[in-house]
Design a protein around this motif. Structure first.
Motif, PDB file in Angstrom:
ATOM      1  N   HIS A 145       2.060  95.535 -19.126  1.00 53.35           N
ATOM      2  CA  HIS A 145       1.319  94.609 -18.280  1.00 53.35           C
ATOM      3  C   HIS A 145       2.124  94.234 -17.049  1.00 53.35           C
ATOM      4  O   HIS A 145       1.599  94.199 -15.937  1.00 53.35           O
ATOM      5  CB  HIS A 145       0.964  93.353 -19.082  1.00 53.35           C
ATOM      6  CG  HIS A 145       0.173  92.356 -18.302  1.00 53.35           C
ATOM      7  ND1 HIS A 145       0.607  91.063 -18.107  1.00 53.35           N
ATOM      8  CD2 HIS A 145      -1.008  92.465 -17.665  1.00 53.35           C
ATOM      9  CE1 HIS A 145      -0.285  90.422 -17.379  1.00 53.35           C
ATOM     10  NE2 HIS A 145      -1.282  91.248 -17.097  1.00 53.35           N
TER      11      HIS A 145
ATOM     12  N   ARG B  82       1.019  94.925 -13.252  1.00 50.51           N
ATOM     13  CA  ARG B  82       0.861  93.763 -12.389  1.00 50.51           C
ATOM     14  C   ARG B  82       1.628  93.969 -11.085  1.00 50.51           C
ATOM     15  O   ARG B  82       1.206  93.522 -10.018  1.00 50.51           O
ATOM     16  CB  ARG B  82       1.395  92.537 -13.130  1.00 50.51           C
ATOM     17  CG  ARG B  82       1.293  91.237 -12.394  1.00 50.51           C
ATOM     18  CD  ARG B  82       1.754  90.106 -13.301  1.00 50.51           C
ATOM     19  NE  ARG B  82       0.678  89.672 -14.193  1.00 50.51           N
ATOM     20  CZ  ARG B  82      -0.164  88.670 -13.898  1.00 50.51           C
ATOM     21  NH1 ARG B  82      -0.044  88.018 -12.766  1.00 50.51           N
ATOM     22  NH2 ARG B  82      -1.108  88.322 -14.724  1.00 50.51           N
TER      23      ARG B  82
ATOM     24  N   ASN C  25      -3.962  95.254  -7.696  1.00 51.58           N
ATOM     25  CA  ASN C  25      -4.668  94.082  -8.193  1.00 51.58           C
ATOM     26  C   ASN C  25      -4.508  93.921  -9.710  1.00 51.58           C
ATOM     27  O   ASN C  25      -4.084  94.821 -10.413  1.00 51.58           O
ATOM     28  CB  ASN C  25      -6.148  94.112  -7.799  1.00 51.58           C
ATOM     29  CG  ASN C  25      -6.666  95.533  -7.660  1.00 51.58           C
ATOM     30  OD1 ASN C  25      -5.958  96.493  -7.955  1.00 51.58           O
ATOM     31  ND2 ASN C  25      -7.890  95.663  -7.221  1.00 51.58           N
ATOM     32  N   ASN C  26      -4.892  92.798 -10.135  1.00 54.51           N
ATOM     33  CA  ASN C  26      -4.562  92.333 -11.467  1.00 54.51           C
ATOM     34  C   ASN C  26      -5.273  93.033 -12.628  1.00 54.51           C
ATOM     35  O   ASN C  26      -6.407  93.459 -12.514  1.00 54.51           O
ATOM     36  CB  ASN C  26      -4.850  90.843 -11.546  1.00 54.51           C
ATOM     37  CG  ASN C  26      -3.863  90.165 -12.440  1.00 54.51           C
ATOM     38  OD1 ASN C  26      -2.896  90.783 -12.870  1.00 54.51           O
ATOM     39  ND2 ASN C  26      -4.089  88.912 -12.724  1.00 54.51           N
TER      40      ASN C  26
END
Lengths: 143, 143
Positions: free
Chosen positions: A47, A51, A55-56
């Motif tokens: 993650h 990140r 974008n997330n």
DNA sequence: CTGAGTGCAAACCGTTTGCAGGCTC
DNA sequence: GAGCCTGCAAACGGTTTGCACTCAG
């Protein structure tokens, strides 16, 4: 060992479509992020890496995708310090040699398992159904 | 395999004293509660069993005691569904055959490990430092 | 009598879940 | 368009920790 590094998205698309799943940007990015590294990674590590990119992506999506990949047989898991570690690997082969120095994971040829099995069934009178092995040491590069 | 079932408290006392620990009622009860069963149990299971007996033992004490026993080499752990399972077992032997039916755990004689090791070092050029194996199947009684 | 050990409850932390909105098929 | 998928945040569950009290040595 080699087929996977060719075209992540077409391979993935086929595998997903065949099981009623969809190919989303997130899934593709997650697979790209760790498909070609032969090492165990945690959901959080993955993650964090994603990140950093663009974008997330939600942590929950990472977890859900990893679970989906595991169901599809594309990912193996291992426990370490109460954390689940994920490895993108060939299905149905569960013996790995993990380098404690660089983290590289190699498959272990396991002809000897048959011998083990025989020994268990005769010696212990134990009918082996499943086994899980993990080997730790130094790979060729790090030795 | 046998020495442990003789006198839990004297054995335990010696082992604890030698490392600067104390023999408390709680520790003794915890050890008695699972020393002689050849099966993996969770801290919660153990706690429930003890709670059923007499006066209370805190869950935290169970965790702390199990950790102490693990440090002393009297307990092995295994992960299952995000839970840590504990097995009272002979130190320095980490190959177990777990019966998926009754839960019984037997030690696995592992002469073949040497063969594995040789194969790894020559075939993969991997220097094996540590290995962890677990076997699941049906024990003699359940087969 | 000293401090390792304990019980309790709150904190922790990895993981899962509910929900409103988005995007693949 | 239908509904699988996503992001967010809250919930969850196993484990750890802080603290005042207890008891083994």
């Amino acid at each position: 060992m080699k087929a996977r590094s060719e075209r992540p998205d077409s391979v993935l698309r086929a595998r997903l479509a065949g099981t009623g799943h969809r190919l989303t940007k997130q899934r593709l990015r997650i697979v790209e992020a760790f498909a070609n590294q032969r090492r165990y990674v945690s959901a959080r590590q993955l993650h964090a890496r994603l990140r950093a990119q663009t974008n997330n992506i939600g942590l929950a999506t990472v977890y859900r995708t990893l679970e989906t990949l595991r169901e599809l047989g594309l990912v193996t898991t291992s426990q370490h310090d109460g954390e689940t570690l994920y490895l993108f690997c060939a299905p149905a082969h569960h013996h790995h040699a993990v380098c404690t120095h660089c983290g590289r994971v190699d498959d272990v040829p396991c002809r000897a398992v048959a011998r083990f099995e025989r020994m268990l069934s005769t010696g212990l009178r134990f009918r082996l159904m499943q086994h899980q092995m993990e080997f730790y040491g130094l790979c060729a590069r790090c030795a």
